[in-house]
Scaffold this motif. Structure first.
Motif, mmCIF file in Angstrom:
data_model
loop_
_atom_site.group_PDB
_atom_site.id
_atom_site.type_symbol
_atom_site.label_atom_id
_atom_site.label_comp_id
_atom_site.label_asym_id
_atom_site.label_seq_id
_atom_site.Cartn_x
_atom_site.Cartn_y
_atom_site.Cartn_z
ATOM 1 N N LYS A 328 0.833 -1.203 0.000
ATOM 2 C CA LYS A 328 0.000 0.000 0.000
ATOM 3 C C LYS A 328 0.868 1.254 0.000
ATOM 4 N N SER A 331 2.471 1.627 -3.404
ATOM 5 C CA SER A 331 1.532 2.053 -4.448
ATOM 6 C C SER A 331 1.431 3.573 -4.555
ATOM 7 N N ILE A 337 2.451 -0.560 -9.319
ATOM 8 C CA ILE A 337 1.704 -1.058 -8.168
ATOM 9 C C ILE A 337 0.412 -0.258 -7.992
ATOM 10 N N LYS A 338 0.485 1.043 -8.235
ATOM 11 C CA LYS A 338 -0.715 1.881 -8.160
ATOM 12 C C LYS A 338 -1.751 1.433 -9.192
ATOM 13 N N ALA A 341 -3.382 -1.765 -8.086
ATOM 14 C CA ALA A 341 -4.329 -1.552 -6.986
ATOM 15 C C ALA A 341 -5.636 -0.954 -7.491
ATOM 16 N N THR A 350 -2.927 -3.623 -16.362
ATOM 17 C CA THR A 350 -1.706 -4.079 -15.701
ATOM 18 C C THR A 350 -0.853 -4.899 -16.651
ATOM 19 N N ASP A 370 9.187 0.261 -8.503
ATOM 20 C CA ASP A 370 8.545 -0.191 -9.735
ATOM 21 C C ASP A 370 9.432 -1.195 -10.482
ATOM 22 N N TYR A 373 9.168 -4.443 -8.717
ATOM 23 C CA TYR A 373 7.843 -4.984 -9.031
ATOM 24 C C TYR A 373 7.831 -5.647 -10.408
#
Length: 583
Positions: A328, A331, A337-338, A341, A350, A370, A373
């Motif tokens: 969280k 994100s 990641i944002k 979500a 995505t 990022d 990720y």
């Protein structure tokens, strides 16, 4: 002694691989049956040549290869890009045998030792061949390195300095009690004592995957384990056996045997047991379990049901709560990641972001988050899946054009359609039409923008559609001669939905047309995904039910398609298959 012929074949990347071939001794009986021998690590086919006589199966044809980088085969000595390269070599070898000698897979049994046994087991797991039997002699699922923390140390050195080589510590006298065979090992100029660290480390990784998911292997399998093995550990061999998905399986410990199971002084004990097992398997027709209802009954259903439950105990809930809190926070800084979500980590948006693979964030720290990720093993697999999709799309288009057939492409769940559009822009002979469909209005909107950016507005059309509506699919116009379904079926564990979708495509695709589909038979981060990531479906936890490749192929075959070929990434996560519509 049976006379052999020296042959070679060209593997998937142009590498020339050597093999020995022993024709059957004619006796008026069926001579289509064959046994393929896979040698130990460091060795070559000459080291298992004695088995062609000692098995006393004159009516069977025998084959034995020199694995890449070994013996008389091409490739750097003791090295390969990864174990998956060797597994694909094995697949090409069996394909060569079936085509060159007209031997169907159901008439083939495999006998493999040590590292060769790991390669054979991985091949059977990943490619799901319909062979008759698999005999594994002391598979090297876990090599005894004896040095404390040897594997973590090698990983650290590999990450720091790149690939390098280590030499085998094993003395010939610790391989076999047969003094003559031990002496020949020491003097054999074709023995490759070194092995690359990347190959050694990958051997552990692949072995862990195959052991954990051995339930997917349904081929009758026999393990012959050396009782005094100084080279490999027995516990992983036992775990593999216990996890095997076939009811026809045997586990034998051979007391006093050193690692070279089929080269031991008393090897006739091992040979007799393997011979009896193989003849028993050939005495009846091969059988594969029906997995069409594996969404209701089976180990992958049990796995997904467990993931749907809250984590047990008190430590695990706190751990996953901590991980979710970190995500969280990330994100707020990481664009990827944002996006996950907001739209779901399995959404088309995505997926398109992962394809682009360009780390972005609100700060340097965000860009770093990022980057981490985007380097997740699952996203690496997704990008390799895209490469394989493009390869098979080009192959299918080429096949249709060579047959002077119209090329009408449809992708029924295209996301933003990036892989289709980029593939089309790479080929000179364009298809006749391209129809992209998706259930999400957002994906349709983004896809239309991408079509404009790629300059394909005159050729490609994007519309909203339901990939699980049989009637919609059966009424597709123009009738597709190439249908693509990528990354969709993996998100839905219900086989009824897939049957509706596959039946609709079978209604639409004419006989001779092609169908490309993806599957996810394995994922090392299933629990992480289920506990921390959300789906595009109302933000619910992203819980996946894996399908074994056998289950997925059976669903496709049941709808009226015949599988032609398959590609798989080096981690064994995603497969991309090409099938043809049959009557």
């Amino acid at each position: 002694m049976r006379q052999h012929e020296e042959k070679s074949f060209i593997s998937h990347d142009g590498c020339k691989l050597f093999y020995r071939y022993w024709p059957a001794v004619e006796s008026g009986t069926n001579t289509s049956q064959a046994i393929v021998l896979f040698h130990r690590g460091h060795e070559h086919s000459g080291r298992v040549a004695h088995l062609a006589d000692e098995f006393n199966l004159p009516d069977y044809q025998f084959f034995a290869w020199d694995a890449r980088g070994n013996g008389q085969s091409e490739g750097e000595r003791g090295d390969a890009e990864n174990i998956a390269t060797l597994v694909k070599d094995a697949h090409c070898f069996i394909e060569h045998i079936t085509q060159e000698y007209s031997i169907p897979p159901k008439d083939i049994a495999i006998i493999a030792q040590s590292v060769g046994a790991v390669i054979a087991a991985a091949w059977v797991h990943d490619y799901v061949p319909k062979i008759r039997a698999l005999v594994l002699g002391s598979p090297a699922f876990s090599v005894k390195l004896y040095v404390p923390l040897a594997v973590p140390g090698l990983k650290l050195l590999y990450n720091f300095k790149g690939n390098f080589f280590v030499n085998s510590y094993v003395k010939p006298k610790l391989l076999t009690h047969d003094t003559q065979r031990a002496e020949s090992f020491a003097k054999d100029p074709l023995i490759t004592r070194r092995i690359s660290v990347r190959l050694l480390l990958d051997l552990y990784t692949v072995s862990d995957r195959i052991i954990q998911d051995a339930n997917a292997i349904t081929v009758p399998t026999q393990l012959l384990v050396s009782g005094s093995d100084y080279v490999v550990r027995r516990k992983p061999q036992r775990q593999f056996y216990e996890n095997l998905g076939t009811v026809q399986k045997e586990f034998h410990v051979l007391p006093g045997f050193y690692h070279d199971t089929f080269g031991e002084k008393d090897r006739q004990i091992a040979i007799d047991r393997a011979r009896r097992f193989i003849l028993g398997c050939f005495a009846s027709e091969p059988h594969q379990p029906c997995l069409l209802n594996a969404d209701q009954v089976g180990y992958t259903r049990l796995e997904s049901d467990k993931l749907a439950l809250p984590p047990s105990g008190w430590i695990k809930p706190l751990y996953w709560k901590f991980i979710k809190a970190n995500l969280k926070y990330a994100s707020k800084l990481s664009e990827g990641i944002k996006l996950g979500a907001e739209t779901g980590f399995d959404s088309g948006s995505t997926l398109d972001y992962v394809y682009r693979n360009q780390p972005s964030g609100t700060s340097k720290l965000g860009q770093f988050f990022d980057y981490i990720y985007l380097q997740a093993i699952g996203w690496k697999g997704i990008r390799q899946r895209k490469v394989h999709l493009e390869e098979l799309i080009k192959l299918a288009i080429n096949q249709l054009q060579q047959q002077n057939k119209v090329v009408n492409i449809v992708d029924i769940a295209a996301g933003h359609g990036r892989y289709i559009l980029e593939t089309i822009n790479q080929i000179a002979n364009k298809p006749n039409s391209v129809l992209l469909r998706d259930f999400s209005d957002l994906n349709v909107e983004k896809g239309k923008i991408l079509i404009e950016e790629k300059g394909l507005s005159d050729l490609v059309h994007f519309e909203q559609g339901d990939a699980f509506n049989r009637q919609q699919l059966s009424e597709l116009s123009p009738k597709p001669t190439l249908a693509v379904v990528s990354g969709l079926y993996e998100l839905f564990g219900d086989n009824h939905l897939l049957n509706e979708s596959l039946s609709g495509l079978a209604d639409a695709i004419p006989v001779g047309g092609y169908f490309i589909y993806t599957n996810q038979p394995w994922h090392p981060q299933l629990e992480f995904i289920a506990r921390t990531l959300t789906s595009h479906r109302d933000g619910q936890p992203w819980i996946m039910r894996r399908r074994t490749q056998l289950e997925m192929d059976q669903l496709v075959a049941n709808a009226g398609f015949k599988k032609v070929t398959m590609l798989i990434d080096q981690w064994g996560i995603f497969t991309v298959s090409l099938a043809q519509r049959v009557s």
